[in-house]
Write a protein that holds these residues in place. Structure first.
Motif, PDB file in Angstrom:
ATOM      1  N   PRO A  27      34.178  43.534  38.033  1.00  0.00           N
ATOM      2  CA  PRO A  27      33.654  42.742  39.151  1.00  0.00           C
ATOM      3  C   PRO A  27      34.285  41.356  39.320  1.00  0.00           C
ATOM      4  O   PRO A  27      34.426  40.887  40.441  1.00  0.00           O
ATOM      5  N   ALA A  28      34.676  40.708  38.247  1.00  0.00           N
ATOM      6  CA  ALA A  28      35.229  39.357  38.348  1.00  0.00           C
ATOM      7  C   ALA A  28      36.679  39.424  38.805  1.00  0.00           C
ATOM      8  O   ALA A  28      37.526  40.048  38.154  1.00  0.00           O
ATOM      9  N   ARG A  29      36.972  38.765  39.916  1.00  0.00           N
ATOM     10  CA  ARG A  29      38.314  38.829  40.497  1.00  0.00           C
ATOM     11  C   ARG A  29      39.391  38.338  39.524  1.00  0.00           C
ATOM     12  O   ARG A  29      40.455  38.940  39.407  1.00  0.00           O
ATOM     13  N   ALA A  30      39.113  37.247  38.829  1.00  0.00           N
ATOM     14  CA  ALA A  30      40.098  36.698  37.888  1.00  0.00           C
ATOM     15  C   ALA A  30      40.396  37.706  36.773  1.00  0.00           C
ATOM     16  O   ALA A  30      41.557  37.878  36.376  1.00  0.00           O
ATOM     17  N   ASP A  31      39.350  38.378  36.281  1.00  0.00           N
ATOM     18  CA  ASP A  31      39.549  39.397  35.246  1.00  0.00           C
ATOM     19  C   ASP A  31      40.376  40.565  35.773  1.00  0.00           C
ATOM     20  O   ASP A  31      41.250  41.085  35.083  1.00  0.00           O
ATOM     21  N   ALA A  32      40.091  40.974  37.007  1.00  0.00           N
ATOM     22  CA  ALA A  32      40.829  42.089  37.608  1.00  0.00           C
ATOM     23  C   ALA A  32      42.303  41.744  37.767  1.00  0.00           C
ATOM     24  O   ALA A  32      43.180  42.562  37.468  1.00  0.00           O
ATOM     25  N   GLU A  33      42.602  40.535  38.219  1.00  0.00           N
ATOM     26  CA  GLU A  33      43.993  40.120  38.383  1.00  0.00           C
ATOM     27  C   GLU A  33      44.704  40.030  37.030  1.00  0.00           C
ATOM     28  O   GLU A  33      45.865  40.419  36.901  1.00  0.00           O
ATOM     29  N   ASP A  34      43.994  39.523  36.031  1.00  0.00           N
ATOM     30  CA  ASP A  34      44.559  39.437  34.683  1.00  0.00           C
ATOM     31  C   ASP A  34      44.860  40.834  34.130  1.00  0.00           C
ATOM     32  O   ASP A  34      45.925  41.068  33.554  1.00  0.00           O
ATOM     33  N   LEU A  35      43.926  41.750  34.330  1.00  0.00           N
ATOM     34  CA  LEU A  35      44.144  43.122  33.849  1.00  0.00           C
ATOM     35  C   LEU A  35      45.306  43.787  34.576  1.00  0.00           C
ATOM     36  O   LEU A  35      46.107  44.499  33.958  1.00  0.00           O
ATOM     37  N   ALA A  36      45.423  43.566  35.879  1.00  0.00           N
ATOM     38  CA  ALA A  36      46.542  44.138  36.638  1.00  0.00           C
ATOM     39  C   ALA A  36      47.866  43.623  36.086  1.00  0.00           C
ATOM     40  O   ALA A  36      48.832  44.383  35.938  1.00  0.00           O
ATOM     41  N   ALA A  37      47.918  42.345  35.764  1.00  0.00           N
ATOM     42  CA  ALA A  37      49.141  41.770  35.182  1.00  0.00           C
ATOM     43  C   ALA A  37      49.441  42.419  33.833  1.00  0.00           C
ATOM     44  O   ALA A  37      50.600  42.763  33.539  1.00  0.00           O
ATOM     45  N   ARG A  38      48.407  42.624  33.016  1.00  0.00           N
ATOM     46  CA  ARG A  38      48.612  43.268  31.714  1.00  0.00           C
ATOM     47  C   ARG A  38      49.094  44.705  31.858  1.00  0.00           C
ATOM     48  O   ARG A  38      49.892  45.191  31.053  1.00  0.00           O
TER      49      ARG A  38
END
Length: 196
Positions: free
Chosen positions: A47-58
């Protein structure tokens, strides 16, 4: 315009082969094509946008590190990459001690006409949502991969480590069961449209 999936898969496989050989432009093209799919996949589950973007980068870091491991015979580049995304989400949720429950029904578009149609559709979707919430987590994930993420049976099989025939059978069985359970609950012919 999006290419039909056989052409898209072929294009991705060729770009990956060139990227593996050091072609930076081929990797950038792959990234541009696949990044939106990865972000949508992760954002539906985190749900957290920042977490989602971080995971996509990983996910893309892992993708770069494992370019040499791709086996074209085992499936599409997109399915292989979404396997990385799925594993990243699972690891993230484990660390956050949360449970993964993708909500397929929150992603269904509403195309109802008029207030009465909207109310009827909302009621049908609420009934369907209740039925889907009763399903086991692995079945909810299967439905989310098929309908929310738009993956083909072969790609779902790659992501979940199953046989394609097993995925087809499970999807068919759960849809048949949901239709049967929704019909008596809705009492109207239009209830099937929620599963169409």
């Amino acid at each position: 315009m999006q290419l039909p999936w056989p052409l898209r898969d072929e294009l991705h496989a060729r770009r990956l082969a060139r990227a593996r050989d050091g072609d930076g432009e081929a990797f950038r093209a792959l990234y541009r094509d696949l990044y939106p799919d990865v972000v949508r996949f992760v954002a539906r589950r985190v749900p957290a946008r920042a977490d989602a973007e971080d995971l996509a980068a990983r996910v893309f870091v892992a993708f770069v590190e494992r370019l040499g491991d791709y086996d074209r015979e085992r499936g599409s580049v997109r399915g292989w990459l979404l396997t990385f995304a799925r594993n990243a989400v699972i690891d993230h949720l484990r660390k956050a001690r949360a449970t993964a429950a993708p909500e397929l029904l929150d992603l269904l578009p509403s195309d109802a006409v008029g207030p009465e149609g909207g109310l009827l559709q909302r009621e049908q979707l609420d009934q369907l949502a209740a039925l889907v919430r009763e399903l086991p987590a692995d079945t909810r994930e299967l439905l989310a991969l098929r309908f929310a993420d738009g993956l083909r049976h072969r790609e779902i099989a790659d992501v979940l480590g199953l046989q394609e025939a097993a995925v087809k059978q499970r999807v068919s069985r759960v849809l048949r069961d949901l239709r049967a359970r929704l019909r008596p609950a809705a009492g109207k012919k239009g209830a099937e449209s929620a599963l169409a």
